[in-house]
Design a protein around this motif. Structure first.
Motif, short mmCIF file in Angstrom:
data_model
loop_
_atom_site.label_atom_id
_atom_site.label_comp_id
_atom_site.label_asym_id
_atom_site.label_seq_id
_atom_site.Cartn_x
_atom_site.Cartn_y
_atom_site.Cartn_z
N PRO A 245 3.95 4.36 -8.49
CA PRO A 245 3.89 3.51 -9.68
C PRO A 245 5.24 2.88 -10.05
O PRO A 245 5.29 1.72 -10.48
N GLN A 246 6.32 3.60 -9.82
CA GLN A 246 7.64 3.06 -10.16
C GLN A 246 8.00 1.84 -9.31
O GLN A 246 8.69 0.94 -9.78
N SER A 247 7.51 1.80 -8.07
CA SER A 247 7.87 0.68 -7.20
C SER A 247 7.14 -0.61 -7.59
O SER A 247 7.55 -1.70 -7.21
N LEU A 248 6.07 -0.50 -8.36
CA LEU A 248 5.34 -1.70 -8.78
C LEU A 248 6.18 -2.58 -9.70
O LEU A 248 6.01 -3.80 -9.72
N GLN A 249 7.07 -1.96 -10.45
CA GLN A 249 7.91 -2.71 -11.39
C GLN A 249 8.78 -3.74 -10.68
O GLN A 249 9.08 -4.79 -11.25
N SER A 250 9.18 -3.43 -9.45
CA SER A 250 10.12 -4.31 -8.75
C SER A 250 9.42 -5.39 -7.91
O SER A 250 10.10 -6.23 -7.32
N LEU A 251 8.10 -5.40 -7.86
CA LEU A 251 7.39 -6.38 -7.05
C LEU A 251 7.22 -7.70 -7.79
O LEU A 251 7.03 -7.73 -9.00
N SER A 252 7.29 -8.78 -7.02
CA SER A 252 7.05 -10.11 -7.60
C SER A 252 5.55 -10.32 -7.76
O SER A 252 4.73 -9.54 -7.26
N ALA A 253 5.20 -11.39 -8.44
CA ALA A 253 3.78 -11.72 -8.64
C ALA A 253 3.08 -11.90 -7.30
O ALA A 253 1.95 -11.44 -7.10
N GLU A 254 3.72 -12.58 -6.36
CA GLU A 254 3.14 -12.80 -5.02
C GLU A 254 2.96 -11.48 -4.28
O GLU A 254 1.92 -11.25 -3.67
N GLU A 255 3.94 -10.60 -4.36
CA GLU A 255 3.83 -9.29 -3.71
C GLU A 255 2.70 -8.45 -4.33
O GLU A 255 1.97 -7.75 -3.63
N LEU A 256 2.55 -8.55 -5.65
CA LEU A 256 1.46 -7.84 -6.31
C LEU A 256 0.09 -8.37 -5.88
O LEU A 256 -0.85 -7.61 -5.67
N ARG A 257 -0.01 -9.70 -5.70
CA ARG A 257 -1.27 -10.28 -5.22
C ARG A 257 -1.58 -9.80 -3.80
O ARG A 257 -2.73 -9.44 -3.50
N GLU A 258 -0.57 -9.77 -2.93
CA GLU A 258 -0.76 -9.29 -1.56
C GLU A 258 -1.17 -7.82 -1.55
O GLU A 258 -2.08 -7.42 -0.80
N LEU A 259 -0.52 -7.02 -2.37
CA LEU A 259 -0.85 -5.60 -2.46
C LEU A 259 -2.28 -5.41 -2.96
O LEU A 259 -3.04 -4.61 -2.41
N THR A 260 -2.65 -6.18 -3.97
CA THR A 260 -4.01 -6.09 -4.51
C THR A 260 -5.04 -6.46 -3.45
O THR A 260 -6.06 -5.78 -3.30
N THR A 261 -4.77 -7.50 -2.69
CA THR A 261 -5.67 -7.91 -1.62
C THR A 261 -5.82 -6.81 -0.58
O THR A 261 -6.94 -6.49 -0.15
N ARG A 262 -4.71 -6.22 -0.16
CA ARG A 262 -4.77 -5.13 0.83
C ARG A 262 -5.52 -3.92 0.30
O ARG A 262 -6.34 -3.32 1.01
N LEU A 263 -5.27 -3.58 -0.96
CA LEU A 263 -5.95 -2.42 -1.54
C LEU A 263 -7.45 -2.68 -1.70
O LEU A 263 -8.26 -1.77 -1.47
N MET A 264 -7.82 -3.90 -2.06
CA MET A 264 -9.25 -4.22 -2.19
C MET A 264 -9.94 -4.17 -0.83
O MET A 264 -11.08 -3.69 -0.72
N THR A 265 -9.27 -4.66 0.20
CA THR A 265 -9.82 -4.59 1.56
C THR A 265 -10.00 -3.14 1.99
O THR A 265 -11.03 -2.77 2.54
N GLN A 266 -9.00 -2.34 1.72
CA GLN A 266 -9.06 -0.91 2.06
C GLN A 266 -10.21 -0.24 1.30
O GLN A 266 -10.96 0.56 1.87
N LEU A 267 -10.37 -0.57 0.04
CA LEU A 267 -11.44 0.00 -0.78
C LEU A 267 -12.81 -0.38 -0.24
O LEU A 267 -13.71 0.46 -0.14
N ARG A 268 -12.99 -1.65 0.14
CA ARG A 268 -14.27 -2.09 0.72
C ARG A 268 -14.57 -1.33 2.01
O ARG A 268 -15.70 -0.90 2.24
N HIS A 269 -13.56 -1.16 2.85
CA HIS A 269 -13.73 -0.44 4.11
C HIS A 269 -14.12 1.02 3.86
O HIS A 269 -15.06 1.53 4.47
#
Length: 64
Positions: free
Chosen positions: A7-31
């Motif tokens: 959770p602490q590392s989320l603070q340092s991510l940019s908006a674009e990095e957060l979108r990429e992370l969200t996309t990867r996590l959603m893909t992982q969740l679907r799988h």
């Protein structure tokens, strides 16, 4: 491969990095959800088979 994000590392991510992370996590969740559905279905089939075999064995013993 599961992704662990502190959770602490989320603070340092940019908006674009957060979108990429969200996309990867959603893909992982679907799988993982699809895999869980598959395993649940296979488990139900196996339980049904074992009940069916158990009934056949009991019927064979009753006839003997």
């Amino acid at each position: 491969m599961p992704m662990v994000v502190e959770p602490q590392s989320l603070q340092s991510l940019s908006a674009e990095e957060l979108r990429e992370l969200t996309t990867r996590l959603m893909t992982q969740l679907r799988h993982q959800s699809a895999l869980l559905d598959k395993i649940t279905h296979e488990n139900a089939l196996l339980k049904g088979s074992s009940r069916f075999l158990g009934n056949r064995r009991q019927n064979s013993l009753d006839r003997a």
